[in-house]
Design an enzyme around this catalytic site. Structure first.
Site, PDB file in Angstrom:
ATOM      1  N   GLN A  35      33.104  50.926  69.568  1.00  0.00           N
ATOM      2  CA  GLN A  35      34.322  51.663  68.984  1.00  0.00           C
ATOM      3  C   GLN A  35      34.570  50.257  67.833  1.00  0.00           C
ATOM      4  OE1 GLN A  35      35.354  53.730  66.990  1.00  0.00           O
ATOM      5  NE2 GLN A  35      35.694  55.062  68.112  1.00  0.00           N
ATOM      6  N   HIS A  37      37.353  49.376  65.830  1.00  0.00           N
ATOM      7  CA  HIS A  37      39.166  48.768  65.812  1.00  0.00           C
ATOM      8  C   HIS A  37      39.806  49.482  65.144  1.00  0.00           C
ATOM      9  CE1 HIS A  37      39.157  45.863  69.076  1.00  0.00           C
ATOM     10  NE2 HIS A  37      37.819  45.019  67.981  1.00  0.00           N
ATOM     11  N   SER A 109      18.249  36.719  57.353  1.00  0.00           N
ATOM     12  CA  SER A 109      19.090  35.531  56.979  1.00  0.00           C
ATOM     13  C   SER A 109      18.756  34.317  56.559  1.00  0.00           C
ATOM     14  CB  SER A 109      20.124  35.476  59.163  1.00  0.00           C
ATOM     15  OG  SER A 109      19.798  33.801  59.132  1.00  0.00           O
ATOM     16  N   TYR A 132      16.391  34.232  66.834  1.00  0.00           N
ATOM     17  CA  TYR A 132      16.863  35.044  65.579  1.00  0.00           C
ATOM     18  C   TYR A 132      16.572  35.159  64.555  1.00  0.00           C
ATOM     19  CZ  TYR A 132      20.861  36.317  62.619  1.00  0.00           C
ATOM     20  OH  TYR A 132      21.073  37.251  61.556  1.00  0.00           O
ATOM     21  N   LYS A 136      14.442  37.719  62.791  1.00  0.00           N
ATOM     22  CA  LYS A 136      14.938  38.404  61.690  1.00  0.00           C
ATOM     23  C   LYS A 136      13.751  38.497  60.266  1.00  0.00           C
ATOM     24  CE  LYS A 136      19.096  39.654  61.120  1.00  0.00           C
ATOM     25  NZ  LYS A 136      19.938  40.714  61.056  1.00  0.00           N
ATOM     26  N   LYS A 184      42.833  17.325  64.560  1.00  0.00           N
ATOM     27  CA  LYS A 184      42.177  16.534  65.102  1.00  0.00           C
ATOM     28  C   LYS A 184      41.004  16.520  65.171  1.00  0.00           C
ATOM     29  CE  LYS A 184      45.323  19.370  68.632  1.00  0.00           C
ATOM     30  NZ  LYS A 184      44.833  20.211  69.387  1.00  0.00           N
TER      31      LYS A 184
END
Length: 331
Positions: A35, A37, A109, A132, A136, A184
């Site tokens: 679904q 948002h 991609s 992947y 593709k 950091k």
């Protein structure tokens, strides 16, 4: 312009932003296994592996934008890449034929080019290194076969984005920006390696641009926001956006790789995944650039510079108060 557009897989990061920008210009529906948002009222639950659901969903539409994909690094079993990305594409095309839909925009991609290639353009040979990228590429081949059956009647646009970043995304670029912004961050190597990136606010505008200019024919585009930044320049962009000095510490590459190997061993012993690994250090220090001359000479003008996209993302994520905690996870 073909006004009736079905987005497939638009409940995620890119799709949500595409809905946001295109909903006022088109009659749009979203078909997704999750679904939405933000747009539940125009979302129908469905899966690209469900032929019957696709056949029904495509009725009355002129154009399909196929965003749905298995893309995470840790997909298991790996056959899911091919079930969704390849067979799912076949299923979409079959549903298009049943409903007389002749136009499709497909998000592929730059992973189809493989690793460590020198600024490949759209004509560069394919050499995907993971499931992947392989899936593709196979999906692209399925699409080209479909197009070639009726090239004077059909429209096929393939978009190959580089890594996409932006507000609400939780992927590698966000993790890097968070480390830099939080002080950091330790630069491994000289920081002179370049990275091609794409801001989500620009790539969705390019998709909308192609939706407004649908015509019979086949085009493939790399999508990158230029000019590329090297790692030192990226740190400087974060400093400027957040108005703070980032500690400048450089770790020699051999020491960085040694640390990566140590985390690899620790991961095997503990069974846990860590943010640092030898593969990630190697990827971080590599130059990853892609040629985007074609897209930026197509007539499309990106609404944001790369610097503006970074600033918008940094301000949203690390400065301004958020209305909600909705995020989208990617690599």
């Amino acid at each position: 312009m073909n006004d009736n557009v079905l987005l497939i897989g638009a409940s995620g990061f890119v799709g949500t932003r595409l809905l946001e920008t295109a909903i006022a210009d088109f009659n749009i529906k979203n078909l997704d296994k999750q679904q939405s948002h933000f747009y539940p009222e125009i979302t129908q639950i469905g899966d690209v592996r469900d032929q019957q659901a696709l056949d029904q969903a495509l009725a009355g539409f002129d154009t399909v934008v196929l965003l749905a994909a298995e893309h995470r690094d840790d997909v298991s079993p790996t056959s899911l890449y091919y079930d969704v990305n390849v067979q799912g594409t076949r299923n979409v095309l079959a549903a298009m034929e049943k409903n007389g839909v002749k136009n499709i925009i497909f998000t592929s991609s730059v992973a189809v080019y493989g690793l460590n290639k020198h600024n490949p353009d759209e004509n560069h040979p394919h050499d995907p290194f993971n499931h992947y990228g392989k899936s593709k590429w196979q999906a692209e081949e399925v699409l080209r076969e479909w197009y070639n059956k009726a090239p004077t009647e059909r429209s096929l646009t393939i978009i190959r984005p580089t890594v996409i970043f932006g507000e609400r995304n939780r992927g590698n670029v966000y993790n890097l920006l968070k480390q830099i912004a939080g002080g950091k961050f330790m630069m491994v190597g000289a920081g002179t390696n370049y990275k091609s990136m794409a801001y989500v606010g620009n790539i969705v505008e390019f998709i909308k641009y192609k939706l407004k200019n649908v015509a019979a024919g086949y085009e493939v585009y790399n999508y990158v926001d230029k000019p590329d930044l090297n790692m030192n320049q990226l740190v400087a962009e974060v400093e400027q956006s957040l108005n703070k000095k980032i500690p400048s510490m450089h770790l020699p590459y051999p020491l960085g790789m040694l640390g990566g190997y140590c985390f690899d061993i620790l991961s095997k012993i503990t069974g846990k995944k860590y943010a640092v690994s030898s593969v990630r250090v190697k990827k971080f220090c590599a130059t990853t650039q892609f040629d985007a001359t074609k897209v930026h000479s197509s007539g499309f003008v990106a609404p944001y510079t790369l610097s503006q996209g970074l600033d918008r993302t940094l301000q949203y994520e690390f400065v301004h108060a958020k209305k909600d905690d909705i995020t989208f996870v990617s690599e």
